[in-house]
Design a protein around this motif. Structure first.
Motif, mmCIF file in Angstrom:
data_model
loop_
_atom_site.group_PDB
_atom_site.id
_atom_site.type_symbol
_atom_site.label_atom_id
_atom_site.label_comp_id
_atom_site.label_asym_id
_atom_site.label_seq_id
_atom_site.Cartn_x
_atom_site.Cartn_y
_atom_site.Cartn_z
ATOM 1 N N GLN A 58 59.606 21.438 27.083
ATOM 2 C CA GLN A 58 58.194 21.715 27.343
ATOM 3 C C GLN A 58 58.090 22.398 28.702
ATOM 4 O O GLN A 58 58.498 21.837 29.704
ATOM 5 N N GLN A 60 56.008 24.254 31.838
ATOM 6 C CA GLN A 60 54.736 24.333 32.541
ATOM 7 C C GLN A 60 54.863 25.491 33.523
ATOM 8 O O GLN A 60 55.922 25.681 34.112
ATOM 9 N N ASN A 64 48.890 28.910 35.863
ATOM 10 C CA ASN A 64 48.212 28.284 34.730
ATOM 11 C C ASN A 64 46.813 27.763 35.079
ATOM 12 O O ASN A 64 46.295 26.882 34.414
ATOM 13 N N HIS A 65 46.198 28.319 36.109
ATOM 14 C CA HIS A 65 44.844 27.886 36.473
ATOM 15 C C HIS A 65 44.027 29.086 36.960
ATOM 16 O O HIS A 65 44.580 30.088 37.401
ATOM 17 N N ARG A 76 36.584 23.212 26.012
ATOM 18 C CA ARG A 76 38.003 22.902 25.854
ATOM 19 C C ARG A 76 38.516 23.562 24.576
ATOM 20 O O ARG A 76 37.828 23.600 23.570
ATOM 21 N N SER A 77 39.705 24.095 24.629
ATOM 22 C CA SER A 77 40.375 24.774 23.516
ATOM 23 C C SER A 77 39.730 26.106 23.150
ATOM 24 O O SER A 77 40.023 26.653 22.095
ATOM 25 N N ASP A 114 42.848 24.539 28.496
ATOM 26 C CA ASP A 114 43.378 23.201 28.258
ATOM 27 C C ASP A 114 42.379 22.150 28.737
ATOM 28 O O ASP A 114 42.031 21.243 28.000
ATOM 29 N N HIS A 115 41.937 22.295 29.984
ATOM 30 C CA HIS A 115 40.900 21.398 30.507
ATOM 31 C C HIS A 115 40.329 21.971 31.800
ATOM 32 O O HIS A 115 40.841 22.934 32.345
ATOM 33 N N ARG A 127 42.525 24.874 33.485
ATOM 34 C CA ARG A 127 43.976 24.924 33.277
ATOM 35 C C ARG A 127 44.205 25.699 31.986
ATOM 36 O O ARG A 127 43.565 25.446 30.978
ATOM 37 N N ARG A 129 46.405 27.043 28.799
ATOM 38 C CA ARG A 129 47.482 26.640 27.887
ATOM 39 C C ARG A 129 47.968 27.887 27.151
ATOM 40 O O ARG A 129 47.247 28.464 26.342
ATOM 41 N N SER A 131 50.587 30.016 24.591
ATOM 42 C CA SER A 131 51.203 29.735 23.291
ATOM 43 C C SER A 131 52.732 29.673 23.379
ATOM 44 O O SER A 131 53.380 29.214 22.459
ATOM 45 N N ASP A 133 54.734 27.890 25.527
ATOM 46 C CA ASP A 133 55.119 26.849 26.480
ATOM 47 C C ASP A 133 56.176 25.880 25.943
ATOM 48 O O ASP A 133 56.442 24.852 26.554
#
Length: 186
Positions: A58, A60, A64-65, A76-77, A114-115, A127, A129, A131, A133
């Protein structure tokens, strides 16, 4: 007899459609791998992966922000588009993030929110996300590669990044590099 002919034609159309969808996806992904521009996304330490999901690492990313896109609470999403450029060291940097898909002249990837959170300077951030990752490996190599990866991302002297091909909003993870060497090649 005419009814059977119609059913046969319908069956041929359904079979053709079922074959065209995967063939179209294969052609699209191969186009990205052959013609896409390479971006190097610097990675950051992350929690170890869940052993129940299979043999992968995984990832990170440091990039990413981003600041909140609107004044209201972010969905979200929700799909977003991350416009990319290279920083002075040759790594991927976010130029901007939008809800609208850029034209073909921009290098960008499709991603998701993501959030939402508030950073140390009290700025509202999202944040991102991506595809790409998850780095999948053969099961016999995964445990050792994961150990090398986590040791490298914890070492401040190591340069660890994901090499991602980008074209028309699609990003495909090619390899994870540690100090310029592929993770599985060490």
């Amino acid at each position: 007899m005419k009814h059977k002919k119609i059913l046969l034609i319908g069956l041929v159309i359904v079979i053709a459609a079922q074959l065209l969808v995967p063939v179209g996806l294969i052609i699209r992904w191969n186009g990205v791998l052959e013609e896409g521009k390479i971006y190097k996304f610097r990675t950051a330490p992350a929690d170890p992966s869940d052993p129940f999901r299979g043999a992968y690492i995984q990832l990170q990313f440091r990039q990413n922000h981003w600041d909140i896109l609107t004044g209201s609470r972010e969905n979200r999403s929700r799909r977003i588009y991350v416009w990319l450029e290279e920083d002075s060291a040759g790594f991927a940097a976010i130029r901007k993030v939008t809800y609208d898909q850029p034209g073909d002249t921009a290098d960008y990837v499709s991603a998701f929110i993501d959030h939402e959170y508030t950073d140390a300077e009290k700025r509202r951030q999202i944040r991102i996300r991506y595809s790409f990752d998850q780095y999948f490996l053969p099961a016999e190599k995964a445990e050792r590669a994961e150990q090398r990866y986590f040791a490298a991302v914890s070492d401040s002297a190591a340069v660890v990044y994901a090499q991602v091909r980008v074209k028309s909003g699609t990003g495909i993870l090619e390899s994870v590099m540690i100090n310029g060497t592929p993770l599985e090649g060490k």
